[in-house]
Design a protein around this motif. Structure first.
Motif, PDB file in Angstrom:
ATOM      1  N   PRO A 177       0.802  -1.228   0.000  1.00 45.33           N
ATOM      2  CA  PRO A 177       0.000   0.000   0.000  1.00 45.33           C
ATOM      3  C   PRO A 177       0.837   1.281   0.000  1.00 45.33           C
ATOM      4  O   PRO A 177       0.287   2.353   0.204  1.00 45.33           O
ATOM      5  CB  PRO A 177      -0.764  -0.128   1.334  1.00 45.33           C
ATOM      6  CG  PRO A 177       0.182  -0.825   2.240  1.00 45.33           C
ATOM      7  CD  PRO A 177       0.948  -1.786   1.361  1.00 45.33           C
ATOM      8  N   HIS A 178       2.132   1.175  -0.228  1.00 41.74           N
ATOM      9  CA  HIS A 178       2.977   2.370  -0.182  1.00 41.74           C
ATOM     10  C   HIS A 178       2.847   3.170  -1.474  1.00 41.74           C
ATOM     11  O   HIS A 178       2.539   2.614  -2.523  1.00 41.74           O
ATOM     12  CB  HIS A 178       4.445   1.976   0.023  1.00 41.74           C
ATOM     13  CG  HIS A 178       4.654   1.108   1.215  1.00 41.74           C
ATOM     14  ND1 HIS A 178       4.906   1.606   2.469  1.00 41.74           N
ATOM     15  CD2 HIS A 178       4.616  -0.231   1.349  1.00 41.74           C
ATOM     16  CE1 HIS A 178       5.020   0.609   3.324  1.00 41.74           C
ATOM     17  NE2 HIS A 178       4.840  -0.513   2.674  1.00 41.74           N
ATOM     18  N   ARG A 179       3.147   4.453  -1.366  1.00 41.37           N
ATOM     19  CA  ARG A 179       3.168   5.284  -2.571  1.00 41.37           C
ATOM     20  C   ARG A 179       4.510   5.158  -3.269  1.00 41.37           C
ATOM     21  O   ARG A 179       4.650   5.500  -4.432  1.00 41.37           O
ATOM     22  CB  ARG A 179       2.866   6.735  -2.198  1.00 41.37           C
ATOM     23  CG  ARG A 179       1.447   6.886  -1.625  1.00 41.37           C
ATOM     24  CD  ARG A 179       1.066   8.320  -1.461  1.00 41.37           C
ATOM     25  NE  ARG A 179       2.038   9.031  -0.636  1.00 41.37           N
ATOM     26  CZ  ARG A 179       2.041  10.331  -0.468  1.00 41.37           C
ATOM     27  NH1 ARG A 179       1.146  11.078  -1.095  1.00 41.37           N
ATOM     28  NH2 ARG A 179       2.923  10.901   0.315  1.00 41.37           N
ATOM     29  N   SER A 180       5.511   4.711  -2.515  1.00 47.50           N
ATOM     30  CA  SER A 180       6.809   4.416  -3.129  1.00 47.50           C
ATOM     31  C   SER A 180       7.162   2.978  -2.727  1.00 47.50           C
ATOM     32  O   SER A 180       6.300   2.121  -2.763  1.00 47.50           O
ATOM     33  CB  SER A 180       7.868   5.426  -2.690  1.00 47.50           C
ATOM     34  OG  SER A 180       8.149   5.303  -1.312  1.00 47.50           O
ATOM     35  N   HIS A 181       8.367   2.722  -2.324  1.00 40.95           N
ATOM     36  CA  HIS A 181       8.885   1.373  -2.054  1.00 40.95           C
ATOM     37  C   HIS A 181       8.820   0.551  -3.352  1.00 40.95           C
ATOM     38  O   HIS A 181       8.120   0.911  -4.296  1.00 40.95           O
ATOM     39  CB  HIS A 181       8.099   0.648  -0.947  1.00 40.95           C
ATOM     40  CG  HIS A 181       8.336   1.204   0.431  1.00 40.95           C
ATOM     41  ND1 HIS A 181       9.101   0.571   1.381  1.00 40.95           N
ATOM     42  CD2 HIS A 181       7.893   2.346   1.007  1.00 40.95           C
ATOM     43  CE1 HIS A 181       9.107   1.303   2.497  1.00 40.95           C
ATOM     44  NE2 HIS A 181       8.385   2.379   2.287  1.00 40.95           N
ATOM     45  N   GLY A 182       9.513  -0.555  -3.393  1.00 41.31           N
ATOM     46  CA  GLY A 182       9.407  -1.478  -4.514  1.00 41.31           C
ATOM     47  C   GLY A 182      10.673  -1.606  -5.344  1.00 41.31           C
ATOM     48  O   GLY A 182      10.929  -2.670  -5.897  1.00 41.31           O
ATOM     49  N   ILE A 233      13.207   1.975   2.738  1.00 38.85           N
ATOM     50  CA  ILE A 233      12.945   1.021   3.823  1.00 38.85           C
ATOM     51  C   ILE A 233      12.333   1.775   4.988  1.00 38.85           C
ATOM     52  O   ILE A 233      12.606   2.971   5.173  1.00 38.85           O
ATOM     53  CB  ILE A 233      14.230   0.282   4.271  1.00 38.85           C
ATOM     54  CG1 ILE A 233      13.846  -0.917   5.159  1.00 38.85           C
ATOM     55  CG2 ILE A 233      15.182   1.209   5.005  1.00 38.85           C
ATOM     56  CD1 ILE A 233      14.972  -1.906   5.364  1.00 38.85           C
ATOM     57  N   ASP A 234      11.474   1.084   5.733  1.00 38.32           N
ATOM     58  CA  ASP A 234      10.922   1.622   6.964  1.00 38.32           C
ATOM     59  C   ASP A 234      11.641   0.963   8.136  1.00 38.32           C
ATOM     60  O   ASP A 234      11.713  -0.267   8.201  1.00 38.32           O
ATOM     61  CB  ASP A 234       9.412   1.337   7.048  1.00 38.32           C
ATOM     62  CG  ASP A 234       8.630   2.085   5.974  1.00 38.32           C
ATOM     63  OD1 ASP A 234       9.113   3.143   5.519  1.00 38.32           O
ATOM     64  OD2 ASP A 234       7.537   1.614   5.601  1.00 38.32           O
ATOM     65  N   LEU A 235      12.162   1.817   9.032  1.00 39.51           N
ATOM     66  CA  LEU A 235      12.857   1.320  10.223  1.00 39.51           C
ATOM     67  C   LEU A 235      12.079   1.767  11.453  1.00 39.51           C
ATOM     68  O   LEU A 235      11.661   2.927  11.546  1.00 39.51           O
ATOM     69  CB  LEU A 235      14.279   1.883  10.300  1.00 39.51           C
ATOM     70  CG  LEU A 235      15.211   1.564   9.124  1.00 39.51           C
ATOM     71  CD1 LEU A 235      16.547   2.278   9.322  1.00 39.51           C
ATOM     72  CD2 LEU A 235      15.431   0.053   8.998  1.00 39.51           C
ATOM     73  N   ASP A 260       6.390   6.803  14.404  1.00 37.98           N
ATOM     74  CA  ASP A 260       6.573   5.425  14.862  1.00 37.98           C
ATOM     75  C   ASP A 260       7.717   4.765  14.087  1.00 37.98           C
ATOM     76  O   ASP A 260       8.312   3.806  14.534  1.00 37.98           O
ATOM     77  CB  ASP A 260       5.288   4.607  14.649  1.00 37.98           C
ATOM     78  CG  ASP A 260       4.810   4.668  13.192  1.00 37.98           C
ATOM     79  OD1 ASP A 260       5.276   5.569  12.455  1.00 37.98           O
ATOM     80  OD2 ASP A 260       4.005   3.820  12.801  1.00 37.98           O
ATOM     81  N   HIS A 261       8.007   5.315  12.922  1.00 35.11           N
ATOM     82  CA  HIS A 261       9.073   4.744  12.105  1.00 35.11           C
ATOM     83  C   HIS A 261       9.745   5.811  11.266  1.00 35.11           C
ATOM     84  O   HIS A 261       9.215   6.898  11.098  1.00 35.11           O
ATOM     85  CB  HIS A 261       8.525   3.630  11.196  1.00 35.11           C
ATOM     86  CG  HIS A 261       7.710   4.127  10.030  1.00 35.11           C
ATOM     87  ND1 HIS A 261       6.387   4.492  10.130  1.00 35.11           N
ATOM     88  CD2 HIS A 261       8.037   4.303   8.717  1.00 35.11           C
ATOM     89  CE1 HIS A 261       5.938   4.859   8.943  1.00 35.11           C
ATOM     90  NE2 HIS A 261       6.915   4.762   8.060  1.00 35.11           N
ATOM     91  N   LEU A 262      10.941   5.469  10.798  1.00 34.96           N
ATOM     92  CA  LEU A 262      11.664   6.330   9.851  1.00 34.96           C
ATOM     93  C   LEU A 262      11.526   5.688   8.477  1.00 34.96           C
ATOM     94  O   LEU A 262      11.732   4.485   8.329  1.00 34.96           O
ATOM     95  CB  LEU A 262      13.166   6.362  10.187  1.00 34.96           C
ATOM     96  CG  LEU A 262      13.590   6.586  11.635  1.00 34.96           C
ATOM     97  CD1 LEU A 262      15.095   6.355  11.755  1.00 34.96           C
ATOM     98  CD2 LEU A 262      13.235   7.999  12.064  1.00 34.96           C
ATOM     99  N   HIS A 263      11.152   6.494   7.508  1.00 32.88           N
ATOM    100  CA  HIS A 263      11.201   6.010   6.122  1.00 32.88           C
ATOM    101  C   HIS A 263      12.513   6.536   5.544  1.00 32.88           C
ATOM    102  O   HIS A 263      12.755   7.747   5.546  1.00 32.88           O
ATOM    103  CB  HIS A 263       9.981   6.525   5.327  1.00 32.88           C
ATOM    104  CG  HIS A 263      10.120   6.341   3.843  1.00 32.88           C
ATOM    105  ND1 HIS A 263       9.434   5.351   3.151  1.00 32.88           N
ATOM    106  CD2 HIS A 263      10.871   6.995   2.928  1.00 32.88           C
ATOM    107  CE1 HIS A 263       9.771   5.430   1.869  1.00 32.88           C
ATOM    108  NE2 HIS A 263      10.629   6.417   1.708  1.00 32.88           N
ATOM    109  N   VAL A 264      13.340   5.646   5.058  1.00 27.55           N
ATOM    110  CA  VAL A 264      14.662   6.023   4.545  1.00 27.55           C
ATOM    111  C   VAL A 264      14.681   5.821   3.034  1.00 27.55           C
ATOM    112  O   VAL A 264      14.343   4.738   2.547  1.00 27.55           O
ATOM    113  CB  VAL A 264      15.777   5.176   5.203  1.00 27.55           C
ATOM    114  CG1 VAL A 264      17.151   5.679   4.773  1.00 27.55           C
ATOM    115  CG2 VAL A 264      15.649   5.179   6.717  1.00 27.55           C
TER     116      VAL A 264
HETATM  117 ZN   LIG Z   1       8.156   3.871   3.856  1.00 30.00          ZN
END
Ligand SMILES: [Zn+2]
Length: 233
Positions: free
Chosen positions: A104-109, A114-116, A226-230
């Motif tokens: 369901p992400h708008r990016s990633h792939g 990455i989400d940490l 809650d998380h960092l998107h890098v």
């Molecule tokens: Zn992310």
């Protein structure tokens, strides 16, 4: 009726099976790398970089570029050196096919995101070894244990996913600022890290107000306290 006896394998057949097993073991790491060139992150419960939940590996959402994997391992080792016992927990990265976006992400792939999980401690200041489960909704481990703003004036979104409700005030945990800062510092030391998404109230609280690589993802994106998107180059 008696059960038929199991066929006994002769020495030649045992040797052939042994050779086959050895071949499979030897080729396993190569098979794990995707045709897209993406490589899997470590999935075990050892080492400084581990999944926040086994589901990310089971669903093959743990692939990144070789450069991103190197940077993540180096950053996690640095955090573990500076904060003994600290384990960096990752959630969604990319699927092996290397195509963006990965819902369901708008990016990633494509292996460059990455989400940490941020780090957590209990109310007595004792370190938690992984993020607590989301208190309000059913989300995969690592998402939803939000660290709310300290003042109402720090809220920037009046609607959208980034204004998802805070966890209950009586929760038994809070963000561990020192270990989260160590993680952000270790990531910023990596040249391949392009930017990190973080909520504005945490950007200020953790001391990164003037760092342009720490950005706000906007009100249409998920909460990033809650998380960092890098993002990697
Ligand atoms: Zn992310």
């Amino acid at each position: 009726m008696q059960k038929p006896a199991a066929p006994r394998h002769g020495p030649a057949r045992r040797a052939a099976l042994g050779a086959l097993a050895a071949l499979w073991l030897a080729s396993a790491p190569a098979l794990a790398d995707a045709p897209s060139g993406l490589v899997p992150l470590p999935c075990g419960e050892a080492g400084p970089l581990r999944p926040a939940d086994p589901v990310y590996c089971r669903k093959a959402r743990h692939y990144v570029t070789p450069a991103a994997r190197e940077a993540l391992l180096r950053a996690a080792e640095r955090v573990a050196r500076e904060r003994p016992g600290a384990v960096v927990r990752y959630m969604e990265a990319s699927w092996p096919r290397g195509v963006r976006p990965m819902p369901p992400h708008r990016s990633h792939g494509d292996g460059r995101q990455i989400d940490l999980a941020t780090f957590y401690e209990d109310r007595a200041g004792r370190a938690l070894d992984r993020p607590p489960p989301a208190p309000n909704v059913r989300l995969l481990r690592g998402y939803g244990a939000y660290e709310p703003p300290q003042r109402e004036t720090e809220r920037v979104c009046a609607g959208g996913p980034a204004s998802a409700p805070d966890p209950p005030a009586a929760r038994g945990w809070r963000m561990d600022a020192a270990r989260t800062q160590a993680l952000i510092d270790a990531l910023l030391a990596e040249r391949s890290v392009r930017r990190i998404f973080l909520e504005p109230h945490l950007k200020r609280r953790l001391g990164y107000a003037s760092d342009s690589r720490i950005r706000f993802a906007g009100c249409a994106a998920a909460r990033h306290d809650d998380h960092l998107h890098v993002d990697f180059r």
